[in-house]
Design a protein around this motif. Structure first.
Motif, mmCIF file in Angstrom:
data_model
loop_
_atom_site.group_PDB
_atom_site.id
_atom_site.type_symbol
_atom_site.label_atom_id
_atom_site.label_comp_id
_atom_site.label_asym_id
_atom_site.label_seq_id
_atom_site.Cartn_x
_atom_site.Cartn_y
_atom_site.Cartn_z
ATOM 1 N N THR A 70 0.833 -1.207 0.000
ATOM 2 C CA THR A 70 0.000 0.000 0.000
ATOM 3 C C THR A 70 0.867 1.257 0.000
ATOM 4 O O THR A 70 0.893 1.998 -0.977
ATOM 5 C CB THR A 70 -0.944 -0.009 1.206
ATOM 6 O OG1 THR A 70 -0.179 -0.318 2.396
ATOM 7 C CG2 THR A 70 -2.043 -1.043 1.031
ATOM 8 N N PHE A 146 -2.326 -0.284 -14.942
ATOM 9 C CA PHE A 146 -3.011 0.287 -13.785
ATOM 10 C C PHE A 146 -4.519 0.286 -13.987
ATOM 11 O O PHE A 146 -5.010 0.534 -15.086
ATOM 12 C CB PHE A 146 -2.542 1.722 -13.540
ATOM 13 C CG PHE A 146 -1.175 1.817 -12.919
ATOM 14 C CD1 PHE A 146 -1.019 1.734 -11.536
ATOM 15 C CD2 PHE A 146 -0.044 1.975 -13.711
ATOM 16 C CE1 PHE A 146 0.234 1.818 -10.958
ATOM 17 C CE2 PHE A 146 1.220 2.070 -13.137
ATOM 18 C CZ PHE A 146 1.357 1.992 -11.759
ATOM 19 N N ASP A 147 -5.227 -0.013 -12.904
ATOM 20 C CA ASP A 147 -6.663 0.212 -12.803
ATOM 21 C C ASP A 147 -6.828 1.276 -11.728
ATOM 22 O O ASP A 147 -6.822 0.965 -10.532
ATOM 23 C CB ASP A 147 -7.403 -1.073 -12.410
ATOM 24 C CG ASP A 147 -7.239 -2.173 -13.457
ATOM 25 O OD1 ASP A 147 -7.378 -1.867 -14.647
ATOM 26 O OD2 ASP A 147 -6.968 -3.328 -13.062
ATOM 27 N N ASP A 149 -5.520 3.579 -9.189
ATOM 28 C CA ASP A 149 -4.263 3.629 -8.438
ATOM 29 C C ASP A 149 -3.671 2.251 -8.172
ATOM 30 O O ASP A 149 -2.656 2.134 -7.483
ATOM 31 C CB ASP A 149 -4.490 4.335 -7.096
ATOM 32 C CG ASP A 149 -4.714 5.827 -7.260
ATOM 33 O OD1 ASP A 149 -4.234 6.383 -8.276
ATOM 34 O OD2 ASP A 149 -5.377 6.422 -6.384
ATOM 35 N N GLU A 150 -4.290 1.225 -8.718
ATOM 36 C CA GLU A 150 -3.871 -0.151 -8.442
ATOM 37 C C GLU A 150 -3.080 -0.696 -9.630
ATOM 38 O O GLU A 150 -3.570 -0.698 -10.761
ATOM 39 C CB GLU A 150 -5.111 -1.003 -8.185
ATOM 40 C CG GLU A 150 -4.838 -2.316 -7.504
ATOM 41 C CD GLU A 150 -6.128 -2.994 -7.077
ATOM 42 O OE1 GLU A 150 -6.479 -2.899 -5.885
ATOM 43 O OE2 GLU A 150 -6.796 -3.591 -7.941
ATOM 44 N N ARG A 152 -0.418 -3.703 -11.518
ATOM 45 C CA ARG A 152 -0.067 -5.118 -11.602
ATOM 46 C C ARG A 152 0.686 -5.339 -12.903
ATOM 47 O O ARG A 152 0.764 -4.451 -13.758
ATOM 48 C CB ARG A 152 -1.331 -5.995 -11.572
ATOM 49 C CG ARG A 152 -2.319 -5.658 -12.665
ATOM 50 C CD ARG A 152 -3.634 -6.428 -12.550
ATOM 51 N NE ARG A 152 -4.601 -5.971 -13.526
ATOM 52 C CZ ARG A 152 -4.621 -6.336 -14.808
ATOM 53 N NH1 ARG A 152 -3.725 -7.207 -15.259
ATOM 54 N NH2 ARG A 152 -5.537 -5.851 -15.629
ATOM 55 N N GLN A 179 -0.371 -10.030 -6.173
ATOM 56 C CA GLN A 179 -1.108 -9.029 -5.427
ATOM 57 C C GLN A 179 -0.920 -7.646 -6.060
ATOM 58 O O GLN A 179 0.213 -7.262 -6.365
ATOM 59 C CB GLN A 179 -0.642 -8.991 -3.970
ATOM 60 C CG GLN A 179 -0.927 -10.270 -3.211
ATOM 61 C CD GLN A 179 -2.409 -10.574 -3.149
ATOM 62 O OE1 GLN A 179 -3.194 -9.810 -2.602
ATOM 63 N NE2 GLN A 179 -2.810 -11.695 -3.716
ATOM 64 N N PRO A 180 -1.973 -6.891 -6.280
ATOM 65 C CA PRO A 180 -1.813 -5.551 -6.841
ATOM 66 C C PRO A 180 -1.167 -4.611 -5.827
ATOM 67 O O PRO A 180 -1.268 -4.811 -4.614
ATOM 68 C CB PRO A 180 -3.247 -5.128 -7.151
ATOM 69 C CG PRO A 180 -4.084 -5.902 -6.183
ATOM 70 C CD PRO A 180 -3.385 -7.218 -6.012
ATOM 71 N N GLN A 182 -0.361 -0.371 -4.743
ATOM 72 C CA GLN A 182 -0.877 0.987 -4.848
ATOM 73 C C GLN A 182 0.217 1.934 -5.370
ATOM 74 O O GLN A 182 1.383 1.816 -4.992
ATOM 75 C CB GLN A 182 -1.364 1.476 -3.488
ATOM 76 C CG GLN A 182 -2.535 0.686 -2.936
ATOM 77 C CD GLN A 182 -3.788 0.842 -3.793
ATOM 78 O OE1 GLN A 182 -4.181 1.952 -4.145
ATOM 79 N NE2 GLN A 182 -4.415 -0.276 -4.126
ATOM 80 N N LYS A 183 -0.164 2.865 -6.229
ATOM 81 C CA LYS A 183 0.811 3.822 -6.762
ATOM 82 C C LYS A 183 1.580 4.525 -5.650
ATOM 83 O O LYS A 183 2.771 4.822 -5.786
ATOM 84 C CB LYS A 183 0.098 4.872 -7.617
ATOM 85 C CG LYS A 183 -0.214 4.433 -9.041
ATOM 86 C CD LYS A 183 -0.827 5.585 -9.822
ATOM 87 C CE LYS A 183 -1.146 5.161 -11.254
ATOM 88 N NZ LYS A 183 -1.784 6.272 -12.024
#
Length: 256
Positions: A70, A146-147, A149-150, A152, A179-180, A182-183
């Motif tokens: 995160t 990215f989706d 701020d997420e 992968r 696991q994704p 966070q930016k």
């Protein structure tokens, strides 16, 4: 103690060279009975499974941190909580991005030695992104999607550039559990550089397409780490677990 683990990596041809960095000589690590492992981006704690089995086989107490991916402070806090539970000297090990966590959390008094596995190893307050840009950009960077701020890795990039030396079926399983992140995680800077005061070890992945191998060599040399080079993708901890387990055992003061 299982002899196969200590036979060496050299016999398997996994390690091509072993060098000592140019920085000041670091003290020998204290004997440790605990190992704490931290995963990086595009992964979870299970990525250490092959290494964990080898370390447990020789009686070490091993814990894999579930890095929240995160923010850097939250990721460091997750490692510090695990370190606080350890009884006595502990080797702290990080793969990939979690080298940032090792560098920051490694000042914890329970930490006796640090091990970096194809990992980031910034100095205190250093802009790692700026440092990385002084080396050619690795191919995996183009595969981050990215989706919001997420973030992968795309499947194609994961299979080719992250886990390129694993059987495709195994790599696809790892892709399924990535696991994704966070930016905000990527904006953090370390405030400490534990490698300046703790014995440090580094495993360079010579076929790495996620972190430039020459950047890995630079960081290992700068910290004066005991360094091995492993003919492996970014996932040496999975494709060459004997090599990585041996390095951790050395950091724990075991004869290999």
């Amino acid at each position: 103690m299982n002899r196969r683990i200590f036979m060496g990596v050299a016999a398997a041809g996994a390690v091509s060279t072993m060098i000592r960095g140019a920085a000041a000589q670091q003290p020998a690590p204290a004997a440790a009975k605990n190992v704490v492992l931290v995963h990086g981006l595009f992964a979870d704690g299970s990525c250490w499974s092959e290494v964990i089995a080898r370390l447990q086989r020789v009686g070490l107490n091993v814990t894999a941190v579930q890095n929240p991916l995160t923010t850097l402070p939250e990721a460091v806090a997750s490692a510090e909580r695990v370190l606080a539970r350890q009884d006595g000297p502990t080797v702290l090990v990080g793969h990939s991005f979690s080298g940032m966590i090792v560098t920051e959390a490694g000042v914890h008094p329970n930490v006796s030695a640090l091990v970096y596995v194809a990992a980031r190893a910034p100095d205190a307050e250093e802009d790692y992104g700026a440092l990385a840009k002084t080396f050619p950009t690795p191919p995996a960077s183009a595969g981050i999607v990215f989706d919001g701020d997420e973030g992968r890795l795309s499947e194609a990039a994961f299979l080719r550039d992250f886990a390129g030396d694993l059987p495709e079926a195994k790599a696809k399983v790892l892709y399924a559990v990535q696991q994704p992140f966070q930016k905000a995680l990527l904006t953090g800077k370390t405030t400490h550089a534990a490698w300046r005061s703790k014995p440090s070890f580094y495993a360079v992945s010579t076929e790495d397409r996620t972190i430039n191998p020459d950047l890995e060599r630079f960081m290992a040399k700068r910290m004066g780490a005991k360094t091995i080079e492993v003919k492996a993708s970014h996932l040496a901890l999975i494709s060459q677990p004997d090599a990585i387990a041996n390095l951790i055992l050395e950091a724990a003061g075991h004869k290999t």
